[in-house]
Design a protein around this motif. Structure first.
Motif, PDB file in Angstrom:
ATOM      1  N   GLU A   7      33.136 -19.749  22.770  1.00 33.25           N
ATOM      2  CA  GLU A   7      33.437 -20.763  23.786  1.00 33.25           C
ATOM      3  C   GLU A   7      33.899 -21.697  22.941  1.00 33.25           C
ATOM      4  OE1 GLU A   7      31.561 -24.132  26.985  1.00 33.25           O
ATOM      5  OE2 GLU A   7      30.690 -22.339  26.671  1.00 33.25           O
ATOM      6  N   ALA A   8      33.619 -22.258  22.011  1.00 33.81           N
ATOM      7  CA  ALA A   8      34.343 -23.818  21.301  1.00 33.81           C
ATOM      8  C   ALA A   8      35.005 -23.001  20.512  1.00 33.81           C
ATOM      9  CB  ALA A   8      32.889 -23.767  19.802  1.00 33.81           C
ATOM     10  N   LEU A   9      35.578 -21.660  20.259  1.00 42.24           N
ATOM     11  CA  LEU A   9      36.752 -20.989  19.325  1.00 42.24           C
ATOM     12  C   LEU A   9      37.626 -20.653  20.439  1.00 42.24           C
ATOM     13  CD1 LEU A   9      38.445 -19.501  17.249  1.00 42.24           C
ATOM     14  CD2 LEU A   9      36.999 -17.273  17.507  1.00 42.24           C
ATOM     15  N   GLU A  10      37.471 -20.502  22.019  1.00 40.39           N
ATOM     16  CA  GLU A  10      38.495 -20.328  22.902  1.00 40.39           C
ATOM     17  C   GLU A  10      38.907 -21.628  23.693  1.00 40.39           C
ATOM     18  OE1 GLU A  10      36.318 -17.887  25.743  1.00 40.39           O
ATOM     19  OE2 GLU A  10      36.912 -15.855  24.823  1.00 40.39           O
ATOM     20  N   TYR A  11      38.241 -22.770  23.151  1.00 39.92           N
ATOM     21  CA  TYR A  11      38.392 -23.994  23.869  1.00 39.92           C
ATOM     22  C   TYR A  11      39.298 -24.493  22.286  1.00 39.92           C
ATOM     23  CZ  TYR A  11      38.081 -29.885  23.743  1.00 39.92           C
ATOM     24  OH  TYR A  11      38.221 -30.436  24.603  1.00 39.92           O
ATOM     25  N   PHE A  12      39.488 -24.581  21.884  1.00 37.81           N
ATOM     26  CA  PHE A  12      40.652 -24.920  20.664  1.00 37.81           C
ATOM     27  C   PHE A  12      41.831 -24.307  20.179  1.00 37.81           C
ATOM     28  CE2 PHE A  12      36.004 -27.389  18.983  1.00 37.81           C
ATOM     29  CZ  PHE A  12      37.135 -28.234  19.141  1.00 37.81           C
ATOM     30  N   SER A  13      41.095 -23.097  20.054  1.00 34.26           N
ATOM     31  CA  SER A  13      42.545 -22.229  20.611  1.00 34.26           C
ATOM     32  C   SER A  13      42.999 -22.622  21.802  1.00 34.26           C
ATOM     33  CB  SER A  13      42.121 -21.068  20.337  1.00 34.26           C
ATOM     34  OG  SER A  13      42.113 -20.148  19.165  1.00 34.26           O
ATOM     35  N   LYS A  14      42.473 -22.662  22.768  1.00 36.13           N
ATOM     36  CA  LYS A  14      43.229 -23.394  23.801  1.00 36.13           C
ATOM     37  C   LYS A  14      44.158 -24.876  23.711  1.00 36.13           C
ATOM     38  CE  LYS A  14      43.548 -23.886  28.502  1.00 36.13           C
ATOM     39  NZ  LYS A  14      42.267 -24.207  29.628  1.00 36.13           N
ATOM     40  N   GLU A  15      43.590 -25.260  22.569  1.00 39.90           N
ATOM     41  CA  GLU A  15      43.725 -27.297  22.787  1.00 39.90           C
ATOM     42  C   GLU A  15      44.833 -27.618  21.331  1.00 39.90           C
ATOM     43  OE1 GLU A  15      42.893 -30.362  23.289  1.00 39.90           O
ATOM     44  OE2 GLU A  15      41.998 -28.887  25.152  1.00 39.90           O
ATOM     45  N   PHE A  16      45.122 -26.295  20.527  1.00 38.73           N
ATOM     46  CA  PHE A  16      45.420 -25.983  19.315  1.00 38.73           C
ATOM     47  C   PHE A  16      46.565 -24.926  20.185  1.00 38.73           C
ATOM     48  CE2 PHE A  16      42.180 -27.775  16.760  1.00 38.73           C
ATOM     49  CZ  PHE A  16      43.032 -28.758  16.094  1.00 38.73           C
ATOM     50  N   ASP A  17      46.443 -24.395  21.093  1.00 36.66           N
ATOM     51  CA  ASP A  17      47.804 -23.537  21.809  1.00 36.66           C
ATOM     52  C   ASP A  17      48.293 -22.512  20.797  1.00 36.66           C
ATOM     53  OD1 ASP A  17      50.257 -22.454  23.491  1.00 36.66           O
ATOM     54  OD2 ASP A  17      51.669 -23.624  22.319  1.00 36.66           O
ATOM     55  N   ILE A  18      47.336 -21.683  20.272  1.00 33.51           N
ATOM     56  CA  ILE A  18      46.944 -20.705  19.303  1.00 33.51           C
ATOM     57  C   ILE A  18      46.522 -19.266  20.005  1.00 33.51           C
ATOM     58  CG2 ILE A  18      47.899 -21.908  17.395  1.00 33.51           C
ATOM     59  CD1 ILE A  18      44.470 -21.477  16.708  1.00 33.51           C
ATOM     60  N   GLU A  19      46.377 -17.865  19.621  1.00 31.29           N
ATOM     61  CA  GLU A  19      46.023 -17.357  20.518  1.00 31.29           C
ATOM     62  C   GLU A  19      44.465 -17.353  19.482  1.00 31.29           C
ATOM     63  OE1 GLU A  19      46.280 -13.273  19.042  1.00 31.29           O
ATOM     64  OE2 GLU A  19      48.104 -14.170  18.054  1.00 31.29           O
ATOM     65  N   VAL A  20      43.635 -16.678  20.427  1.00 28.85           N
ATOM     66  CA  VAL A  20      42.154 -16.562  19.665  1.00 28.85           C
ATOM     67  C   VAL A  20      42.268 -15.584  18.378  1.00 28.85           C
ATOM     68  CG1 VAL A  20      39.601 -15.625  20.216  1.00 28.85           C
ATOM     69  CG2 VAL A  20      40.856 -16.463  22.383  1.00 28.85           C
ATOM     70  N   PRO A  21      41.543 -16.382  17.544  1.00 27.38           N
ATOM     71  CA  PRO A  21      41.909 -15.068  16.691  1.00 27.38           C
ATOM     72  C   PRO A  21      41.445 -13.701  16.167  1.00 27.38           C
ATOM     73  CG  PRO A  21      41.079 -16.726  15.187  1.00 27.38           C
ATOM     74  CD  PRO A  21      41.265 -17.465  17.317  1.00 27.38           C
ATOM     75  N   MET A  22      40.815 -12.264  15.743  1.00 24.11           N
ATOM     76  CA  MET A  22      40.056 -11.550  15.822  1.00 24.11           C
ATOM     77  C   MET A  22      38.807 -11.795  14.986  1.00 24.11           C
ATOM     78  SD  MET A  22      42.945  -8.685  15.087  1.00 24.11           S
ATOM     79  CE  MET A  22      43.645  -8.993  13.494  1.00 24.11           C
ATOM     80  N   TRP A  23      37.763 -11.067  15.327  1.00 23.37           N
ATOM     81  CA  TRP A  23      36.635 -11.788  13.969  1.00 23.37           C
ATOM     82  C   TRP A  23      36.113 -10.221  13.810  1.00 23.37           C
ATOM     83  CZ3 TRP A  23      33.206 -16.362  14.094  1.00 23.37           C
ATOM     84  CH2 TRP A  23      32.564 -16.399  13.580  1.00 23.37           C
ATOM     85  N   HIS A  24      36.052 -10.271  12.352  1.00 24.58           N
ATOM     86  CA  HIS A  24      35.353  -9.309  11.229  1.00 24.58           C
ATOM     87  C   HIS A  24      34.312  -9.279  10.932  1.00 24.58           C
ATOM     88  CE1 HIS A  24      40.109  -7.912  11.288  1.00 24.58           C
ATOM     89  NE2 HIS A  24      40.096  -9.188  11.477  1.00 24.58           N
ATOM     90  N   THR A  25      34.167  -8.667  10.463  1.00 25.67           N
ATOM     91  CA  THR A  25      32.919  -8.791  10.014  1.00 25.67           C
ATOM     92  C   THR A  25      32.439 -10.140   8.702  1.00 25.67           C
ATOM     93  OG1 THR A  25      32.591  -6.686   9.834  1.00 25.67           O
ATOM     94  CG2 THR A  25      30.943  -6.861   8.470  1.00 25.67           C
ATOM     95  N   ALA A  26      33.867  -9.726   7.901  1.00 28.43           N
ATOM     96  CA  ALA A  26      33.702 -11.658   7.076  1.00 28.43           C
ATOM     97  C   ALA A  26      33.944 -12.310   7.285  1.00 28.43           C
ATOM     98  CB  ALA A  26      35.186 -10.950   6.278  1.00 28.43           C
ATOM     99  N   HIS A  27      33.494 -12.697   8.767  1.00 29.07           N
ATOM    100  CA  HIS A  27      33.697 -14.317   8.945  1.00 29.07           C
ATOM    101  C   HIS A  27      31.906 -13.769   9.753  1.00 29.07           C
ATOM    102  CE1 HIS A  27      38.570 -13.295  10.551  1.00 29.07           C
ATOM    103  NE2 HIS A  27      38.438 -14.580  10.114  1.00 29.07           N
ATOM    104  N   THR A  28      32.327 -13.414   9.963  1.00 27.41           N
ATOM    105  CA  THR A  28      30.166 -13.098  10.246  1.00 27.41           C
ATOM    106  C   THR A  28      29.877 -13.594   8.726  1.00 27.41           C
ATOM    107  OG1 THR A  28      30.077 -11.597  12.245  1.00 27.41           O
ATOM    108  CG2 THR A  28      27.750 -11.951  11.113  1.00 27.41           C
ATOM    109  N   LYS A  29      29.842 -13.160   7.739  1.00 25.36           N
ATOM    110  CA  LYS A  29      29.396 -13.132   6.226  1.00 25.36           C
ATOM    111  C   LYS A  29      29.627 -14.917   6.098  1.00 25.36           C
ATOM    112  CE  LYS A  29      29.560  -8.440   5.373  1.00 25.36           C
ATOM    113  NZ  LYS A  29      30.336  -7.989   3.737  1.00 25.36           N
ATOM    114  N   GLN A  30      30.532 -15.178   6.193  1.00 24.44           N
ATOM    115  CA  GLN A  30      31.390 -16.331   6.162  1.00 24.44           C
ATOM    116  C   GLN A  30      30.081 -17.640   6.842  1.00 24.44           C
ATOM    117  OE1 GLN A  30      35.044 -17.366   6.552  1.00 24.44           O
ATOM    118  NE2 GLN A  30      36.271 -15.998   5.502  1.00 24.44           N
TER     119      GLN A  30
END
Length: 60
Positions: A7-30
């Motif tokens: 929900e936060a990722l979608e909200y801020f993507s909309k606020e900054f007028d960018i697409e929602v980024p792809m989520w990878h396993t590396a992001h989960t680890k980070q």
């Protein structure tokens, strides 16, 4: 937590007028290690106008 994060990722993507980024396993680890996640230009399908997009979990 996963629903709130998405929900936060979608909200801020909309606020900054960018697409929602792809989520990878590396992001989960980070997120697990550092409580923040960084998306680079390669994590977006369309052209991304910034160097990076970071999200950090901050406790209240």
């Amino acid at each position: 937590m996963a629903d709130a994060l998405l929900e936060a990722l979608e909200y801020f993507s909309k606020e900054f007028d960018i697409e929602v980024p792809m989520w990878h396993t590396a992001h989960t680890k980070q997120l697990g290690l550092f409580r923040k996640v960084m998306f680079k230009k390669d994590d977006f399908i369309d052209k991304f106008p910034y160097d990076k997009f970071e999200m950090q979990i901050i406790d209240k």
